[in-house]
Design an enzyme around this catalytic site. Structure first.
Site, PDB file in Angstrom:
ATOM      1  N   PRO A   2       2.650 -24.966 -50.580  1.00  0.00           N
ATOM      2  CG  PRO A   2       1.323 -26.729 -49.847  1.00  0.00           C
ATOM      3  CD  PRO A   2       1.626 -25.294 -49.598  1.00  0.00           C
ATOM      4  CD  GLU A   3       5.786 -22.544 -55.581  1.00  0.00           C
ATOM      5  OE1 GLU A   3       6.019 -22.537 -56.796  1.00  0.00           O
ATOM      6  OE2 GLU A   3       6.501 -21.950 -54.755  1.00  0.00           O
TER       7      GLU A   3
END
Ligand SMILES: [Zn+2]
Length: 299
Positions: A2-3
């Protein structure tokens, strides 16, 4: 992994459910999650406290609790936070019970790289982030001029620069590729050699890619799920990332894959011209009248 848009997607869904509620119980099933802290110490600091705000800094989710206690979660590779799941989710490591069961937030993490850390007091929180994170790319600080200043003299590729969380917080492999394509800048171009106009385009590209990712509810390649367990949709809108061999959406050329900053990287080398290696300038010939610059042959 996840960014920023994926973490922010989770935060936006969870915040209305958890803010203003008390953490009745914190259950840490996997003590590795909060190493080197003792799980009992984390429970002691968190349980019973009211959630003032659920914040985010870079890829960290920040539970801001009363008395300036901060619980910092990083989801790493495979972590997700599920709000009131209907079924028992697999790979649960941590559970938050809010207002005696009104809501439950489960942290599930098959590969168990996600972490939980504590900061006690605002100065400790600031010190934690100051040591790890640079500017927030969706804040006011992001500009071409600011990026150019940070990159001065740096010979590492611009992609490595964008991935460095101490420069810009929250950009990872997906959004770096998308941002550089939007900017028309090759990922291998040395960061210190971009022009002012190129940095302006990169700043715009970072903002544009992250905003598009957020609007699509994040990207799901392997594991990412939002707090309702639903995948994001941004993977369907990637311009170049994971599109090797497909036509460039701008020029129709073929998207290529190569390694930059140690990561699988995608670009259109027509829209993003590859930097040419700098050739050492040939010394002018000492012999006048020889335009080739080669030394004359001895008679
Ligand atoms: Zn192109």
């Amino acid at each position: 992994m996840p960014e920023l848009p994926e973490v922010e997607t989770i935060r936006r869904r969870l915040a209305p459910a958890v803010e203003g509620r008390h953490v009745t119980e914190l259950r840490i099933d996997d003590p590795r999650w909060c190493l080197p802290l003792d799980p009992a110490a984390v429970v002691d600091a968190v349980a019973g406290r009211r959630v003032e705000r659920l914040g985010r800094r870079g890829k960290y989710l920040v539970w801001e609790l009363e008395d300036d206690v901060f619980l910092l979660m990083h989801l790493r590779m495979t972590g997700t936070l599920l709000l009131d799941p209907a079924d028992e989710p697999p790979y649960e490591r941590v559970r938050f019970v809010l207002d005696a069961g009104r809501h439950e937030v489960r942290f599930c993490d098959p590969r168990r790289f996600g972490t939980g850390e504590l900061a006690l007091g605002r100065p400790a929180l600031d010190a934690f982030f100051d040591a790890r994170l640079g500017m927030e790319p969706l804040g006011d600080g992001l500009s071409g001029a600011a990026l150019r200043r940070l990159a001065r003299g740096r010979t590492a590729p611009v992609k490595a620069f964008l991935l460095d969380q101490r420069r810009i917080a929250g950009v990872g492999n997906i959004y770096a590729d998308e941002a550089l394509f939007r900017a028309g800048v090759h990922p291998l171009r040395p960061a210190g050699r971009l022009t002012g106009a190129q940095w302006d385009a990169v700043a715009e590209g970072v903002r544009g890619a992250l905003t598009a990712g957020l609007a699509a509810g994040g990207a799901t390649i392997d594991d990412f799920r939002d707090a309702d367990g639903a995948p994001g949709a941004f993977q369907d809108e990637f311009l170049v990332h994971r599109r090797e061999g497909e036509p460039c959406p701008v020029c129709g050329g073929r998207i290529v894959k190569f390694v930059a900053a140690g990561r699988g990287t995608y670009a259109c080398e027509r829209c993003q011209p590859r930097p040419r290696p700098r050739l050492r300038r040939r010394l002018p010939s000492a012999r006048a009248g020889d335009p080739s610059g080669r030394p004359g042959r001895a008679p």
